[in-house]
Design a protein around this motif. Sequence first.
Motif, mmCIF file in Angstrom:
data_model
loop_
_atom_site.group_PDB
_atom_site.id
_atom_site.type_symbol
_atom_site.label_atom_id
_atom_site.label_comp_id
_atom_site.label_asym_id
_atom_site.label_seq_id
_atom_site.Cartn_x
_atom_site.Cartn_y
_atom_site.Cartn_z
ATOM 1 N N THR A 19 -51.211 -3.644 -20.809
ATOM 2 C CA THR A 19 -50.220 -4.718 -20.913
ATOM 3 C C THR A 19 -50.721 -5.985 -20.235
ATOM 4 N N GLN A 20 -51.348 -5.818 -19.066
ATOM 5 C CA GLN A 20 -51.874 -6.977 -18.346
ATOM 6 C C GLN A 20 -52.995 -7.651 -19.134
ATOM 7 N N THR A 78 -53.423 -7.578 -22.383
ATOM 8 C CA THR A 78 -52.833 -8.215 -23.554
ATOM 9 C C THR A 78 -52.173 -9.535 -23.181
ATOM 10 N N GLN A 79 -51.441 -9.540 -22.068
ATOM 11 C CA GLN A 79 -50.776 -10.764 -21.623
ATOM 12 C C GLN A 79 -51.789 -11.852 -21.274
ATOM 13 N N GLU A 88 -53.190 -13.217 -24.519
ATOM 14 C CA GLU A 88 -52.214 -14.076 -25.195
ATOM 15 C C GLU A 88 -52.100 -15.430 -24.497
#
Length: 641
Positions: free
Chosen positions: A531-532, A534-535, A538
């Motif tokens: 998640t980190q 991906t963030q 992005e």
Amino acid sequence: MSTATLTSLAILKVSADHRRDYLDYLWPFILQVLHDHRPEPISGHVVSNYIREGFGLEIPDRTINIVLKRIARRYSIKKEHGVYRIVGDLPDPRLWQKKERAQRHISSVLQGLRRFSTGTINSIDNDHDAIDAICAFLAEFDVSCLRAYLRGTAIPSLEGRHQTDIVLVSDYVRYVQQANPERFDSFLILVQGHMLANALLCPDLQDAPATYRDVTFYFDTPLLVQQLGLDGKPQKDAINALVNLLARLGGRAAAFAHSRDELQRLVQRTAEYFDTPQGRGGIVFEARRRGTTRSDLILIAESIDAELEKVGIKVDSTPPYIEDYQIDEQLFEEILEEKVRYRHNPNAKRHDTNSVRSIYALRANRVVRSLERAKAIFVTSNTGFAQAAWEYDQRFEPSQKVSSVISDFSLANMAWLKAPMGAPQIPTTQLLAFSYAALEPSEEFLDKYMSEIDRLERKGEISVTNHQLLRSSINAIPEIMHLTLGEDRSLTKETIVQTLERVSSEIKQEETDKLLNEQEAHRTTRQALDTQKTQNAELKSNIYWRCRGTATKLARSVSIAFGVLLAISSGVGIGLLNVAWVPAWILICSSVLFASLTLANLIFGTTVSRISEWVQALCLTWLLKREENTLGVTLNEFDTE
């Protein structure tokens, strides 16, 4: 094959200096050759041989000649009587210093692969074989079926058959992605380097438009299956990332109505056989792994249009048959049968033929010289299908430089090269999608596997319960693929019994609370890390596209100002403007500008459009560096140093 190829791929990286184009990635390699060997005279062929021997990359002579011409303008190299000669000292790029850093990543990957291969039919006990296996895997990430590319891959040709190597490395990638993120990142550097090296295979890429405006990309049915998530999360992520990037670059993602109908029939047929012995294949295995039911598949089949619409894939009507734009379907199907086997689904051949003739109908006899001006193109994950369409074009449409069909990776690679910093996840998603797809057993392998466990049950060598476990367990197929690497001849009683033992052992282990807690903790940590990442990706992507939009506006403003000054200069020159109305400094600036542009155009072929692109690149570089300094982030993640 030596480590030179992998080292060179690791050295290649994306530069934050957007004033440079793709061919500038080759500068340090050529300069190193010229500095170390000082060939006399210099030729593209001689330099190409040195690069192959010293760096393990296969770069076309034509590409080298273009870069040599640029280097000669800057360094002590002159062209005399049609050949280049060194006339002074040349700088040392010191690539060998970067080689030492790159070796850390490569050594980590090679050692891990050798350990991972233990117990498979392709156990690797030395670095040389490990390098060959990784190069065979990377060579699958090619950009074939585009005439503008002089080769499919920069990796030199490998002798022999390497299918088991490809499956082994795919299994290794899947493993390290879950269990060793640092080693996965080291492997990813090689993939990024190979995608950058692919740019060196096309010397015309530098002149291609920066967007895919007015181009529609029609996705094949298997890619639509992936988009629906029916093949697993890695494949879905890859398609979504590609569709998003195409949209950013002005392209349009779509599907023909006949592809949409085929997709619906496929999902409905899978739902019909889901709970029967005939229920097998990638969709069924993934559904069982995720706990998807037959009812869920029926609902998906009924909502296909809405699901595709969510990610920006429009369904277009299939073009009607127009005699002037038709292909010879019988000849195409003959070529297609040589490249693709349609054993279980003969209707698929008719669908593929319909897709190709639809692209021809949409192009309406337009001569396509670049992907950016193709108007319509069909995208598939079936490389055999893409090769068949390419071969048909070669035989009967030689004026076309871009086939009617290209692979999804070829498209992803070329789109990513237009904005690497704007789509940092593309190499990751493409790597995982390919790796997971390579681990899917073939229909022939599945048939033999099912036949073998049926035979063992009939002979009483495995129980009914174990037979059911081997047929329906979500762990059975991955285990047998790991042991056999998809080779039919390795599918024996011994490997099946070994698979049964491993699956049974895993089930027993999963029953202990301690292991369940450990697995859940590992899963939670891994999800948080993903998640980190991906963030962060992005965030950097959004920064890039915001800066690119601002740079485009600034460049457009400069172009308008140039146009106004040129209009004033031209108007004064032919007496259409009253000089008294125009301030003297405007007249002076416009006259100087007009004269400068005329001279530049005569010497270099410079146009207002190229000046606008140059201004946009300068502005983008400045804006990105300002964002990096302000936010304290590094947008260029592809540095191996």
